[in-house]
Every structure is written in structure tokens, then in C-alpha cells.
Design a protein around this motif. Structure first.
Motif, PDB file in Angstrom:
ATOM      1  N   ILE A 189      20.100  52.510  43.125  1.00  0.00           N
ATOM      2  CA  ILE A 189      20.634  51.906  41.905  1.00  0.00           C
ATOM      3  C   ILE A 189      20.591  50.385  42.015  1.00  0.00           C
ATOM      4  CG2 ILE A 189      22.700  51.607  40.496  1.00  0.00           C
ATOM      5  CD1 ILE A 189      23.485  54.402  41.093  1.00  0.00           C
ATOM      6  N   LYS A 190      20.183  49.749  40.935  1.00  0.00           N
ATOM      7  CA  LYS A 190      20.197  48.285  40.886  1.00  0.00           C
ATOM      8  C   LYS A 190      21.510  47.851  40.249  1.00  0.00           C
ATOM      9  CE  LYS A 190      17.818  44.247  38.974  1.00  0.00           C
ATOM     10  NZ  LYS A 190      17.896  43.508  40.252  1.00  0.00           N
ATOM     11  N   TRP A 191      22.379  47.276  41.060  1.00  0.00           N
ATOM     12  CA  TRP A 191      23.682  46.825  40.566  1.00  0.00           C
ATOM     13  C   TRP A 191      23.540  45.426  39.981  1.00  0.00           C
ATOM     14  CZ3 TRP A 191      27.023  50.671  40.389  1.00  0.00           C
ATOM     15  CH2 TRP A 191      26.842  51.740  41.271  1.00  0.00           C
ATOM     16  N   ARG A 192      23.972  45.257  38.743  1.00  0.00           N
ATOM     17  CA  ARG A 192      23.800  43.985  38.027  1.00  0.00           C
ATOM     18  C   ARG A 192      24.993  43.044  38.193  1.00  0.00           C
ATOM     19  NH1 ARG A 192      20.178  43.614  33.725  1.00  0.00           N
ATOM     20  NH2 ARG A 192      18.765  45.387  33.512  1.00  0.00           N
ATOM     21  N   HIS A 193      26.195  43.600  38.314  1.00  0.00           N
ATOM     22  CA  HIS A 193      27.402  42.778  38.373  1.00  0.00           C
ATOM     23  C   HIS A 193      28.326  43.278  39.472  1.00  0.00           C
ATOM     24  CE1 HIS A 193      26.710  40.758  34.437  1.00  0.00           C
ATOM     25  NE2 HIS A 193      26.134  41.900  34.135  1.00  0.00           N
ATOM     26  N   ARG A 194      29.091  42.353  40.038  1.00  0.00           N
ATOM     27  CA  ARG A 194      30.183  42.716  40.935  1.00  0.00           C
ATOM     28  C   ARG A 194      31.396  41.887  40.543  1.00  0.00           C
ATOM     29  NH1 ARG A 194      29.208  40.809  46.222  1.00  0.00           N
ATOM     30  NH2 ARG A 194      31.121  39.622  46.509  1.00  0.00           N
ATOM     31  N   PHE A 195      32.530  42.559  40.446  1.00  0.00           N
ATOM     32  CA  PHE A 195      33.779  41.889  40.114  1.00  0.00           C
ATOM     33  C   PHE A 195      34.751  42.085  41.270  1.00  0.00           C
ATOM     34  CE2 PHE A 195      31.714  43.040  36.163  1.00  0.00           C
ATOM     35  CZ  PHE A 195      31.839  41.900  35.385  1.00  0.00           C
ATOM     36  N   ASP A 196      35.208  40.981  41.849  1.00  0.00           N
ATOM     37  CA  ASP A 196      36.160  41.022  42.955  1.00  0.00           C
ATOM     38  C   ASP A 196      37.527  40.559  42.472  1.00  0.00           C
ATOM     39  OD1 ASP A 196      34.055  41.779  44.461  1.00  0.00           O
ATOM     40  OD2 ASP A 196      33.920  39.953  45.663  1.00  0.00           O
ATOM     41  N   SER A 197      38.557  41.263  42.917  1.00  0.00           N
ATOM     42  CA  SER A 197      39.922  40.887  42.552  1.00  0.00           C
ATOM     43  C   SER A 197      40.864  41.264  43.682  1.00  0.00           C
ATOM     44  CB  SER A 197      40.352  41.585  41.260  1.00  0.00           C
ATOM     45  OG  SER A 197      41.696  41.335  40.959  1.00  0.00           O
ATOM     46  N   LYS A 198      41.408  40.265  44.360  1.00  0.00           N
ATOM     47  CA  LYS A 198      42.406  40.470  45.408  1.00  0.00           C
ATOM     48  C   LYS A 198      41.939  41.475  46.456  1.00  0.00           C
ATOM     49  CE  LYS A 198      46.244  39.373  42.290  1.00  0.00           C
ATOM     50  NZ  LYS A 198      47.517  39.832  41.690  1.00  0.00           N
ATOM     51  N   GLY A 199      40.727  41.299  46.943  1.00  0.00           N
ATOM     52  CA  GLY A 199      40.214  42.159  48.003  1.00  0.00           C
ATOM     53  C   GLY A 199      39.626  43.466  47.534  1.00  0.00           C
ATOM     54  N   LYS A 200      39.554  43.685  46.224  1.00  0.00           N
ATOM     55  CA  LYS A 200      38.983  44.909  45.674  1.00  0.00           C
ATOM     56  C   LYS A 200      37.687  44.569  44.939  1.00  0.00           C
ATOM     57  CE  LYS A 200      42.613  45.740  43.144  1.00  0.00           C
ATOM     58  NZ  LYS A 200      43.491  44.617  43.486  1.00  0.00           N
ATOM     59  N   SER A 201      36.746  45.507  44.937  1.00  0.00           N
ATOM     60  CA  SER A 201      35.444  45.248  44.302  1.00  0.00           C
ATOM     61  C   SER A 201      35.047  46.378  43.360  1.00  0.00           C
ATOM     62  CB  SER A 201      34.350  45.082  45.356  1.00  0.00           C
ATOM     63  OG  SER A 201      34.578  43.941  46.155  1.00  0.00           O
ATOM     64  N   GLY A 235      42.651  36.420  38.592  1.00  0.00           N
ATOM     65  CA  GLY A 235      41.958  36.131  39.849  1.00  0.00           C
ATOM     66  C   GLY A 235      40.638  36.846  40.027  1.00  0.00           C
ATOM     67  N   ILE A 236      40.003  37.330  38.959  1.00  0.00           N
ATOM     68  CA  ILE A 236      38.730  38.041  39.084  1.00  0.00           C
ATOM     69  C   ILE A 236      37.587  37.046  39.283  1.00  0.00           C
ATOM     70  CG2 ILE A 236      37.008  39.371  37.805  1.00  0.00           C
ATOM     71  CD1 ILE A 236      39.132  41.062  36.693  1.00  0.00           C
ATOM     72  N   VAL A 237      36.734  37.352  40.252  1.00  0.00           N
ATOM     73  CA  VAL A 237      35.530  36.559  40.501  1.00  0.00           C
ATOM     74  C   VAL A 237      34.328  37.432  40.179  1.00  0.00           C
ATOM     75  CG1 VAL A 237      34.192  35.263  42.188  1.00  0.00           C
ATOM     76  CG2 VAL A 237      36.684  35.249  42.314  1.00  0.00           C
ATOM     77  N   SER A 238      33.405  36.914  39.353  1.00  0.00           N
ATOM     78  CA  SER A 238      32.248  37.687  38.911  1.00  0.00           C
ATOM     79  C   SER A 238      30.970  37.194  39.584  1.00  0.00           C
ATOM     80  CB  SER A 238      32.097  37.580  37.384  1.00  0.00           C
ATOM     81  OG  SER A 238      30.925  38.236  36.956  1.00  0.00           O
ATOM     82  N   TYR A 239      30.141  38.178  40.025  1.00  0.00           N
ATOM     83  CA  TYR A 239      28.834  37.880  40.607  1.00  0.00           C
ATOM     84  C   TYR A 239      27.782  38.630  39.805  1.00  0.00           C
ATOM     85  CZ  TYR A 239      31.761  36.531  44.579  1.00  0.00           C
ATOM     86  OH  TYR A 239      32.726  35.967  45.370  1.00  0.00           O
ATOM     87  N   TYR A 298      40.120  49.512  45.851  1.00  0.00           N
ATOM     88  CA  TYR A 298      40.532  49.590  44.454  1.00  0.00           C
ATOM     89  C   TYR A 298      41.167  50.942  44.137  1.00  0.00           C
ATOM     90  CZ  TYR A 298      40.747  50.213  39.586  1.00  0.00           C
ATOM     91  OH  TYR A 298      41.238  50.534  38.359  1.00  0.00           O
ATOM     92  N   VAL A 299      40.525  52.036  44.626  1.00  0.00           N
ATOM     93  CA  VAL A 299      41.068  53.376  44.378  1.00  0.00           C
ATOM     94  C   VAL A 299      42.463  53.499  44.986  1.00  0.00           C
ATOM     95  CG1 VAL A 299      40.721  55.836  44.802  1.00  0.00           C
ATOM     96  CG2 VAL A 299      38.761  54.384  44.291  1.00  0.00           C
ATOM     97  N   GLN A 300      42.643  52.915  46.159  1.00  0.00           N
ATOM     98  CA  GLN A 300      43.957  52.945  46.798  1.00  0.00           C
ATOM     99  C   GLN A 300      44.999  52.219  45.956  1.00  0.00           C
ATOM    100  OE1 GLN A 300      44.912  54.523  49.496  1.00  0.00           O
ATOM    101  NE2 GLN A 300      47.006  53.733  49.467  1.00  0.00           N
ATOM    102  N   SER A 301      44.585  51.126  45.294  1.00  0.00           N
ATOM    103  CA  SER A 301      45.526  50.375  44.459  1.00  0.00           C
ATOM    104  C   SER A 301      45.963  51.200  43.248  1.00  0.00           C
ATOM    105  CB  SER A 301      44.894  49.055  44.009  1.00  0.00           C
ATOM    106  OG  SER A 301      43.851  49.272  43.064  1.00  0.00           O
TER     107      SER A 301
END
Length: 264
Positions: free
Chosen positions: A56-68, A127-131, A168-171
């Protein structure tokens, strides 16, 4: 050693994720006048999904407080959305020189709002960071019982995939009103696993032969391997990981191995 609650409460967590995403996308659909558009959300364990066998070609990643969260979708999604928002008309087409029209810009804005709705439905926007553009992806989410979840969103005829890492699932689990199961101690876990059978594999050696030679083999013929009898063999576990070094031998009429070094 710690067991992830997600591996124990499959249905509860998956339904919670599906509900959050479906609710956020329902608001997005109404805001953009796409009430007629069919949306389906399915959440599954990452390692049980078909995505585990696909590149799969992943287009975006969003990180928030150690979760992706990673998101993947086809380049046709914007064109599909444009057709759903605007009626077929040459005035809405992209110009020959590549200059976008109001329709194409509107479709891009709609897709961007779609992604923001998915992310906001899954986590706080704080606090979301987008890649963007082929972001770094953690392949370990596909390992058995990793705790990661895959959300597949069917937008009309388009498929959007979202990967949620174990953190993230744990959160999500931590916010759910579910009776907690007392954690097992390490000794109790080892005791409960002590009688579980495990398959081990030993590769004695390899060699390459021509098809003609292979077809002509008969009982009694010998194939020379690339392994020296003086060197230890690799004993591997069910996941292919190296566990022991061992020497090949025999006990009575059975082939056996003698463990020479432990790698656990």
C-alpha cells in the motif's frame, strides 16, 4: 511482558472505532451536500486484513502525542468527488495547461475536509503533526497480535484505508467504560503458555539443480548441500526468528538436533 487489551476485546474496540469514523464522516457528507453518497466503515485487526499482503502507498501520516495514523487512497478520489459535487459540464474540466478550475479546486478542498474529518473522528486535533508524500510507515503493525487496527472506508466506488498504530488503539481502550481484566503477572503468563505446542524448523542446507537433473533423480542418488557438518544449523520459531544454534545428529532411529547456543 504485557498483553495489549486490544487483543482481548476485539469487538468492543473495533465497534468504537467504526462508530467514531462513521459519525465524523456523516457530518462531512452533509456539509458538502453529499447526502446521497454511500459510506461504509469497516474496522479490523491489522494483521488479519488483506492489506498485510499488499504494498500500500500511504499518502499521509498524522502524529499526535506519540500516536500515529496513516491514510491511503487512490488519486481518483478527487475526480470522483468532483463528479459527485458538480454536474457534468466542460466548464468544470481541468484546463489544457493544467490550470485548475473552481470545480477541481473545490474537489481538492472536499478531499482535504474528508481527511480532517477522519482524523478528528479518531483523535483530538490538538498537537497533530501532518506528513505528506510517502511518509515513513511502521511495518511492525502487520505482525500477529500487534494491537494495530485497519479502518477501511468505502466512499462510493473509492476505497480509503486508515492504519491506526497500537498506541492509538490503546488510547481508545483507555477511554472506554469496560470492566478491566486484572493483568497477569509474568510468572502466570509463562505458566499458562508452558503447555502450548510450538513448531520449530531446521534448515539442513540448500542447493540448486537443473530441471533435467531433478527429473532424472532416482532412489539412492545424492544431492550435495551447501552446509558443512561441522557448522551449527539455525533452529527457527513459527515466525521465522532464529532461536538456537544446533548440530544435526541421531537418537536411536530418529533424526535429532543438539542445541549448542541459545539466542532467546
Amino acid at each position: 511482558m504485557k498483553l495489549r487489551p486490544f487483543t482481548l476485546l476485539r469487538g468492543s474496540v473495533l465497534e468504537q472505532v467504526e462508530g467514531r469514523v462513521a459519525g465524523a464522516l456523516a457530518t462531512w457528507r452533509d456539509a458538502w451536500g453529499l447526502g446521497h453518497l454511500e459510506l461504509n466503515v469497516i474496522c479490523s485487526r491489522a494483521w488479519e486484513s488483506d492489506a498485510a499482503q499488499q504494498a500500500i502507498k500511504w499518502r499521509h501520516r498524522f502524529d499526535s502525542k506519540g500516536k500515529s495514523i496513516w491514510i491511503s487512497y487512490s488519486s481518483e478520489l478527487s475526480k470522483f468527488v468532483q463528479k459527485e459535487i458538480f454536474p457534468p459540464d466542460q466548464r468544470h474540466a481541468v484546463l489544457s495547461k493544467g490550470v485548475p478550475t473552481i470545480a477541481s479546486e473545490g474537489a481538492e478542498s472536499c478531499v482535504k475536509a474528508f481527511l480532517e474529518s477522519v482524523v478528528s473522528g479518531l483523535c483530538s486535533s490538538e498537537g497533530i503533526v501532518s506528513y505528506e508524500g510517502d511518509p515513513v510507515f511502521d511495518e511492525t503493525v502487520f505482525r500477529y497480535a500487534s494491537g494495530a487496527a485497519l479502518v477501511e472506508i468505502q466512499v462510493g466506488e473509492q476505497l480509503v484505508s486508515c492504519m491506526l498504530d497500537p498506541e492509538y488503539v490503546q488510547s481508545i481502550f483507555s477511554t472506554m467504560d469496560i470492566p478491566r481484566v486484572p493483568a497477569l503477572s509474568q510468572g502466570a503468563i509463562l505458566k499458562s503458555l508452558a503447555q502450548v505446542p510450538v513448531s520449530l524448523s531446521v534448515e539442513v542446507g540448500r542447493n540448486e539443480v537443473e530441471v533435467a537433473s531433478l527429473m532424472s533423480l532416482t532412489c539412492g542418488d545424492v544431492i550435495r548441500l551447501n552446509t558443512s557438518v561441522e557448522k551449527p544449523l539455525s533452529v527457527r520459531g513459527p515466525d521465522g526468528r532464529h532461536l538456537f544454534d544446533a548440530y544435526l545428529g541421531r537418537i536411536n532411529d530418529s533424526v535429532a538436533i543438539e542445541v549448542s547456543r541459545k539466542s532467546l
